[in-house]
Scaffold this active site. Sequence first.
Site, PDB file in Angstrom:
ATOM      1  N   CYS A  49       0.827  -9.410  11.413  1.00 51.63           N
ATOM      2  CA  CYS A  49       0.074  -8.445  10.601  1.00 51.63           C
ATOM      3  C   CYS A  49      -0.438  -9.099   9.312  1.00 51.63           C
ATOM      4  O   CYS A  49       0.314  -9.765   8.604  1.00 51.63           O
ATOM      5  CB  CYS A  49       0.971  -7.252  10.260  1.00 51.63           C
ATOM      6  SG  CYS A  49       0.233  -6.125   9.067  1.00 51.63           S
ATOM      7  N   CYS A  52       1.518  -7.214   6.158  1.00 50.49           N
ATOM      8  CA  CYS A  52       2.966  -7.214   5.937  1.00 50.49           C
ATOM      9  C   CYS A  52       3.336  -8.183   4.810  1.00 50.49           C
ATOM     10  O   CYS A  52       2.655  -9.195   4.587  1.00 50.49           O
ATOM     11  CB  CYS A  52       3.703  -7.607   7.218  1.00 50.49           C
ATOM     12  SG  CYS A  52       4.021  -6.229   8.346  1.00 50.49           S
ATOM     13  N   HIS A 112       5.759  -1.855   8.094  1.00 53.22           N
ATOM     14  CA  HIS A 112       4.641  -1.877   9.032  1.00 53.22           C
ATOM     15  C   HIS A 112       4.597  -0.619   9.909  1.00 53.22           C
ATOM     16  O   HIS A 112       3.535  -0.215  10.381  1.00 53.22           O
ATOM     17  CB  HIS A 112       4.779  -3.129   9.913  1.00 53.22           C
ATOM     18  CG  HIS A 112       3.650  -3.353  10.854  1.00 53.22           C
ATOM     19  ND1 HIS A 112       2.452  -3.905  10.452  1.00 53.22           N
ATOM     20  CD2 HIS A 112       3.522  -3.085  12.184  1.00 53.22           C
ATOM     21  CE1 HIS A 112       1.640  -3.979  11.501  1.00 53.22           C
ATOM     22  NE2 HIS A 112       2.258  -3.482  12.554  1.00 53.22           N
ATOM     23  N   ASN A 150      -8.726   4.967   5.829  1.00 52.85           N
ATOM     24  CA  ASN A 150      -9.054   5.198   7.236  1.00 52.85           C
ATOM     25  C   ASN A 150      -7.755   5.092   7.983  1.00 52.85           C
ATOM     26  O   ASN A 150      -7.085   4.061   7.899  1.00 52.85           O
ATOM     27  CB  ASN A 150      -9.975   4.110   7.794  1.00 52.85           C
ATOM     28  CG  ASN A 150     -11.347   4.158   7.186  1.00 52.85           C
ATOM     29  OD1 ASN A 150     -11.880   5.235   6.929  1.00 52.85           O
ATOM     30  ND2 ASN A 150     -11.930   3.003   6.962  1.00 52.85           N
ATOM     31  N   SER A 158      -8.580  -0.960  11.106  1.00 49.11           N
ATOM     32  CA  SER A 158      -8.456  -2.258  11.771  1.00 49.11           C
ATOM     33  C   SER A 158      -7.009  -2.686  11.967  1.00 49.11           C
ATOM     34  O   SER A 158      -6.746  -3.660  12.664  1.00 49.11           O
ATOM     35  CB  SER A 158      -9.196  -3.310  10.946  1.00 49.11           C
ATOM     36  OG  SER A 158      -8.654  -3.365   9.630  1.00 49.11           O
ATOM     37  N   HIS A 161      -0.856  -1.087   9.879  1.00 50.52           N
ATOM     38  CA  HIS A 161      -0.025  -1.149   8.669  1.00 50.52           C
ATOM     39  C   HIS A 161      -0.567  -0.124   7.659  1.00 50.52           C
ATOM     40  O   HIS A 161      -1.775  -0.077   7.423  1.00 50.52           O
ATOM     41  CB  HIS A 161      -0.080  -2.565   8.075  1.00 50.52           C
ATOM     42  CG  HIS A 161       0.958  -2.800   7.029  1.00 50.52           C
ATOM     43  ND1 HIS A 161       2.054  -3.594   7.217  1.00 50.52           N
ATOM     44  CD2 HIS A 161       1.082  -2.285   5.779  1.00 50.52           C
ATOM     45  CE1 HIS A 161       2.799  -3.578   6.130  1.00 50.52           C
ATOM     46  NE2 HIS A 161       2.224  -2.787   5.240  1.00 50.52           N
ATOM     47  N   HIS A 163      -2.250   1.477   4.913  1.00 54.15           N
ATOM     48  CA  HIS A 163      -3.076   0.925   3.828  1.00 54.15           C
ATOM     49  C   HIS A 163      -4.319   1.758   3.622  1.00 54.15           C
ATOM     50  O   HIS A 163      -4.714   2.548   4.475  1.00 54.15           O
ATOM     51  CB  HIS A 163      -3.499  -0.513   4.155  1.00 54.15           C
ATOM     52  CG  HIS A 163      -4.497  -0.594   5.281  1.00 54.15           C
ATOM     53  ND1 HIS A 163      -4.137  -0.484   6.603  1.00 54.15           N
ATOM     54  CD2 HIS A 163      -5.840  -0.753   5.283  1.00 54.15           C
ATOM     55  CE1 HIS A 163      -5.213  -0.575   7.356  1.00 54.15           C
ATOM     56  NE2 HIS A 163      -6.275  -0.730   6.591  1.00 54.15           N
ATOM     57  N   GLN A 165      -8.218   1.688   1.000  1.00 52.45           N
ATOM     58  CA  GLN A 165      -9.161   0.789   0.348  1.00 52.45           C
ATOM     59  C   GLN A 165      -9.709   1.426  -0.923  1.00 52.45           C
ATOM     60  O   GLN A 165      -9.640   2.641  -1.101  1.00 52.45           O
ATOM     61  CB  GLN A 165     -10.335   0.491   1.281  1.00 52.45           C
ATOM     62  CG  GLN A 165      -9.958  -0.196   2.577  1.00 52.45           C
ATOM     63  CD  GLN A 165     -11.192  -0.721   3.301  1.00 52.45           C
ATOM     64  OE1 GLN A 165     -12.077  -1.330   2.688  1.00 52.45           O
ATOM     65  NE2 GLN A 165     -11.277  -0.466   4.593  1.00 52.45           N
TER      66      GLN A 165
HETATM   67  P1  H2U Z   1      -9.538  -0.727   7.368  1.00 52.36           P
HETATM   68  O1  H2U Z   1      -9.136   0.296   6.336  1.00 52.36           O
HETATM   69  O2  H2U Z   1     -10.816  -0.350   8.017  1.00 52.36           O
HETATM   70  O3  H2U Z   1      -8.460  -1.026   8.326  1.00 52.36           O
HETATM   71  O4  H2U Z   1      -9.834  -2.069   6.587  1.00 52.36           O
HETATM   72  C1  H2U Z   1      -8.875  -2.981   6.151  1.00 52.36           C
HETATM   73  C2  H2U Z   1      -9.567  -3.933   5.221  1.00 52.36           C
HETATM   74  O5  H2U Z   1      -8.731  -5.077   5.032  1.00 52.36           O
HETATM   75  C3  H2U Z   1     -10.904  -4.442   5.727  1.00 52.36           C
HETATM   76  O6  H2U Z   1     -11.895  -4.027   4.820  1.00 52.36           O
HETATM   77  C4  H2U Z   1      -9.542  -6.197   4.854  1.00 52.36           C
HETATM   78  C5  H2U Z   1     -10.757  -5.962   5.738  1.00 52.36           C
HETATM   79  O7  H2U Z   1     -11.892  -6.586   5.199  1.00 52.36           O
HETATM   80  N1  H2U Z   1      -8.778  -7.388   5.213  1.00 52.36           N
HETATM   81  C6  H2U Z   1      -8.639  -8.403   4.288  1.00 52.36           C
HETATM   82  O8  H2U Z   1      -9.181  -8.302   3.182  1.00 52.36           O
HETATM   83  N2  H2U Z   1      -7.901  -9.487   4.603  1.00 52.36           N
HETATM   84  C7  H2U Z   1      -7.281  -9.667   5.805  1.00 52.36           C
HETATM   85  O9  H2U Z   1      -6.626 -10.657   6.036  1.00 52.36           O
HETATM   86  C8  H2U Z   1      -7.414  -8.649   6.870  1.00 52.36           C
HETATM   87  C9  H2U Z   1      -8.201  -7.428   6.529  1.00 52.36           C
HETATM   88 ZN    ZN Z   2       2.276  -5.008   8.721  1.00 50.82          ZN
END
Ligand code: H2U
Ligand code: ZN
Length: 343
Positions: A49, A52, A112, A150, A158, A161, A163, A165
Amino acid sequence: MNLSDAPHRRYNPLLDEWVLVSPHRTQRPWQGQQEADSRVSRPDYDPQCYLCAGNTRASGDANPQYSNTFVFANDYAALMKTSEPIEPSGNPLFQVESVRGECRVVCFSPRHDLTLAEMPPSDIAEVVTLWRAQYAELSQTYDWVQIFENKGSVMGCSNPHPHGQIWASDSVPTLAQKEEDAQVSHFAKTGTPMLQMVADEEIRLGERVVELTEHWVAMVPFWAVWPFEILLLPRVSIPTFNDLTSEVEANLALVMSRLLIRYDNLFETSFPYSMGWHNASGNSAQPEAWTLHAHFYPPLLRSATVRKFMVGYEMLAEPQRDITPEQAAQRLRDVSGVHYKFR
Ligand code: H2U
Ligand code: ZN
């Protein structure tokens, strides 16, 4: 007024838009797409992940061994801190402007396997405190700070975990501007914030209220578009995150916990949604017209695997919903207040 049988349209004063309500329509057969069921259990730590604690992200940067929440600059940011000057096209039909901003990722927990719905209110409070601190910092530089989450693969998330934004920009985005125009014009006519009036009236009526705490009310708004959409409002209007008192802030974690547990219990699944916060922008014409609020937009309609699609009519005419907001609120009130995983 019997709105539970016949098709009708409802007005959304916040966006100055209408929604078509077709209460009888969920009876139609469904042979279409089924979403993946999210009732899968995850380990509390996943070495693969990107979010994590202690792991290396796609960018090569390492996450610290964080123990509550953790924020980092999005490695694939949609906005940049600096912008090149853009020459106006000179054609009003092909306008373009530069935009500056920052994107951050907020990890809600090192665990996670958790979601906000499964976290105790004391841990959700850590997320609220972080949102608030991020808002306070970013709103000094940027007119709009969009905090959002999201959740679930159905919503394009994506990574499971927990999270969210934050995207902050020097320009005010389209939907924020629509809410600005609507609230400022309502305030000019009435002298009261629009969403203060909505909160008061919904609490008085009760039929669309899903959770009511000391300082917050969560309701399926009269004009909801998504089947189980929620509008979360403070009971006393405040313009921005910066105006939260510590008492109201602490109570927010509680109302969020209660709401999200009801969401998960509805179809006994980790309920997907996009949620986010709106408040007065840095260049609002009248910040006191605004009420800080959160929207929750969950796509599921019939079950853990059958979602509402916003396609044909919605893309070409106007949003349409299949059950009434009153029915949706009733169903959310009827489920247990205890998370199904912890019963
Ligand atoms: P989601 O909320 O759509 O899952 O987006 C997760 C964000 O995490 C996504 O905008 C960022 C992606 O660009 N990300 C990183 O900045 N670094 C990473 O190693 C993986 C995901
Ligand atoms: Zn994780």
